[in-house]
Design a protein around this motif. Structure first.
Motif, PDB file in Angstrom:
ATOM      1  N   HIS A 172      16.505 -24.928 -62.362  1.00 59.57           N
ATOM      2  CA  HIS A 172      15.039 -24.908 -62.339  1.00 59.57           C
ATOM      3  C   HIS A 172      14.471 -23.494 -62.390  1.00 59.57           C
ATOM      4  O   HIS A 172      15.031 -22.577 -61.798  1.00 59.57           O
ATOM      5  N   CYS A 173      13.343 -23.377 -63.060  1.00 59.80           N
ATOM      6  CA  CYS A 173      12.598 -22.118 -63.040  1.00 59.80           C
ATOM      7  C   CYS A 173      12.060 -21.927 -61.630  1.00 59.80           C
ATOM      8  O   CYS A 173      11.459 -22.849 -61.070  1.00 59.80           O
ATOM      9  N   ILE A 174      12.286 -20.742 -61.060  1.00 60.93           N
ATOM     10  CA  ILE A 174      11.863 -20.504 -59.678  1.00 60.93           C
ATOM     11  C   ILE A 174      10.342 -20.523 -59.556  1.00 60.93           C
ATOM     12  O   ILE A 174       9.800 -20.777 -58.494  1.00 60.93           O
ATOM     13  N   SER A 175       9.649 -20.313 -60.670  1.00 57.66           N
ATOM     14  CA  SER A 175       8.195 -20.228 -60.617  1.00 57.66           C
ATOM     15  C   SER A 175       7.517 -21.569 -60.946  1.00 57.66           C
ATOM     16  O   SER A 175       6.764 -22.101 -60.150  1.00 57.66           O
ATOM     17  N   CYS A 176       7.787 -22.144 -62.115  1.00 58.88           N
ATOM     18  CA  CYS A 176       7.119 -23.400 -62.507  1.00 58.88           C
ATOM     19  C   CYS A 176       7.998 -24.622 -62.212  1.00 58.88           C
ATOM     20  O   CYS A 176       7.542 -25.756 -62.334  1.00 58.88           O
ATOM     21  N   GLU A 177       9.213 -24.378 -61.806  1.00 54.62           N
ATOM     22  CA  GLU A 177      10.151 -25.419 -61.379  1.00 54.62           C
ATOM     23  C   GLU A 177      10.570 -26.425 -62.451  1.00 54.62           C
ATOM     24  O   GLU A 177      11.116 -27.479 -62.152  1.00 54.62           O
ATOM     25  N   GLN A 178      10.280 -26.113 -63.694  1.00 51.77           N
ATOM     26  CA  GLN A 178      10.714 -27.028 -64.756  1.00 51.77           C
ATOM     27  C   GLN A 178      12.246 -27.082 -64.838  1.00 51.77           C
ATOM     28  O   GLN A 178      12.931 -26.133 -64.425  1.00 51.77           O
ATOM     29  N   ASP A 179      12.738 -28.179 -65.366  1.00 45.94           N
ATOM     30  CA  ASP A 179      14.176 -28.347 -65.540  1.00 45.94           C
ATOM     31  C   ASP A 179      14.610 -27.618 -66.810  1.00 45.94           C
ATOM     32  O   ASP A 179      14.341 -28.058 -67.922  1.00 45.94           O
ATOM     33  N   MET A 217      14.351 -17.966 -64.310  1.00 45.83           N
ATOM     34  CA  MET A 217      12.918 -18.023 -64.608  1.00 45.83           C
ATOM     35  C   MET A 217      12.718 -18.199 -66.108  1.00 45.83           C
ATOM     36  O   MET A 217      13.348 -17.509 -66.905  1.00 45.83           O
ATOM     37  N   CYS A 218      11.847 -19.138 -66.475  1.00 46.74           N
ATOM     38  CA  CYS A 218      11.603 -19.391 -67.898  1.00 46.74           C
ATOM     39  C   CYS A 218      10.844 -18.222 -68.527  1.00 46.74           C
ATOM     40  O   CYS A 218      10.195 -17.443 -67.822  1.00 46.74           O
ATOM     41  N   PHE A 219      10.936 -18.094 -69.837  1.00 45.62           N
ATOM     42  CA  PHE A 219      10.284 -16.998 -70.555  1.00 45.62           C
ATOM     43  C   PHE A 219       8.789 -16.932 -70.248  1.00 45.62           C
ATOM     44  O   PHE A 219       8.220 -15.872 -70.080  1.00 45.62           O
ATOM     45  N   LYS A 220       8.184 -18.114 -70.204  1.00 45.75           N
ATOM     46  CA  LYS A 220       6.742 -18.186 -70.027  1.00 45.75           C
ATOM     47  C   LYS A 220       6.316 -17.571 -68.693  1.00 45.75           C
ATOM     48  O   LYS A 220       5.408 -16.750 -68.634  1.00 45.75           O
ATOM     49  N   CYS A 221       7.001 -17.960 -67.644  1.00 42.13           N
ATOM     50  CA  CYS A 221       6.679 -17.431 -66.316  1.00 42.13           C
ATOM     51  C   CYS A 221       7.000 -15.940 -66.252  1.00 42.13           C
ATOM     52  O   CYS A 221       6.266 -15.162 -65.650  1.00 42.13           O
ATOM     53  N   MET A 222       8.102 -15.539 -66.884  1.00 38.29           N
ATOM     54  CA  MET A 222       8.470 -14.127 -66.886  1.00 38.29           C
ATOM     55  C   MET A 222       7.379 -13.292 -67.553  1.00 38.29           C
ATOM     56  O   MET A 222       7.007 -12.235 -67.055  1.00 38.29           O
TER      57      MET A 222
HETATM   58 ZN   LIG Z   1       8.725 -21.233 -65.430  1.00 41.15          ZN
END
Ligand SMILES: [Zn+2]
Length: 203
Positions: free
Chosen positions: A35-42, A73-78
Motif C-alpha cells: 500500500h501507498c503510505i499516503s493514499c493507501e491504494q493497493d 509511495m505512489c508516484f502521484k503522492c510523491m
Molecule cells: Zn499514493
C-alpha cells in the motif's frame, strides 16, 4: 542453438524490469509492500508506479540488516509531497547531487543492461562511494511497478552520512513541510521515531 523466445512467463517484459529483491520487502510481513503510505491504494493490484524507501542498518552488506523504517509511495503522492519542497531547497539538492553523483557510471549500467547484479546498483553509496559493508546506516531507494523493480535511475543507496549533508541544505520552510508530512503520515512508530530526529529527504 535456438534463441529462447518470449514465453508465457514474461510476456513482453521490459529488459530493465526484475523481480523486487527481498531487501525491499516489508520487514514485518516478509512479503512485498502493498500500500501507498499516503493514499493507501493497493499498489500491486492497481499496477500504479511507486517508490520504496527503506532506512536500514546493514550488517555484512545486505546479507543481514535491521530495518529502521520503510514505506512505499505512489508516484502521484510523491509528486504532491515534492511540490512542497521550497525552490531554494530543491536547487540546493540538485546542485549537491550534480556535484557528487557519478552519473556516467549509472549510464554505463543502463547502456550495458547490467540489471542482474544488484551490487553494481546499490553496493556503494551514491554520494560518498563507500561500500555498504563500511556503512553504519543507510537508505535504499527503488522504483517499482507491480511486483517488478524498474531499473535505470533506481535502485540506489545513500549512506546516512551523505543524507545528513543533504538535510543541511534544506530551507527552514522545507523542514517545516517535512515535519507536517511526518504528522500526516501516520505510519508505524519506528517511522515516526526516526523522523522526529530530523527530516529525511524523499529523493
Ligand atoms: Zn499514493
Amino acid at each position: 542453438m535456438t534463441i529462447r523466445n518470449t514465453n508465457n512467463d514474461s510476456p513482453d517484459q521490459p529488459t530493465n524490469h526484475r523481480p523486487i529483491p527481498k531487501v525491499f520487502f516489508d520487514d514485518l510481513t516478509g512479503a512485498m509492500m502493498r500500500h501507498c503510505i499516503s493514499c493507501e491504494q493497493d499498489l500491486l493490484e492497481n499496477q500504479s508506479p511507486y517508490f520504496i524507501e527503506k532506512a536500514i542498518k546493514p550488517h555484512l552488506g545486505y546479507q543481514a540488516y535491521a530495518t529502521i523504517f520503510e514505506y512505499a509511495m505512489c508516484f502521484k503522492c510523491m509528486d504532491t509531497h515534492k511540490n512542497k519542497i521550497s525552490k531554494s531547497s530543491l536547487a540546493n539538492i540538485n546542485q549537491f547531487f550534480m556535484e557528487h553523483v557519478d552519473v556516467s557510471r549509472r549510464q554505463y549500467l543502463v547502456a550495458h543492461e547490467l540489471y542482474d547484479d544488484l551490487d553494481l546498483w546499490m553496493g556503494h553509496c551514491l554520494v560518498t562511494d563507500k561500500h555498504v559493508t563500511a556503512i553504519g546506516e543507510c537508505q535504499i531507494y527503488a522504483q517499482c511497478l507491480g511486483d517488478q523493480l524498474v531499473m535505470g535511475d533506481y535502485p540506489y543507496m545513500i549512506s546516512s552520512e551523505a543524507l545528513d549533508a543533504v538535510v543541511n541544505l534544506l530551507s527552514n520552510e522545507t523542514i517545516d513541510e517535512f515535519n507536517k508530512l511526518k504528522d500526516e503520515l501516520v505510519g508505524p512508530p519506528a517511522f515516526q521515531d526516526l523522523l522526529k530526529d530530523g527530516p529525511r529527504v524523499l529523493l
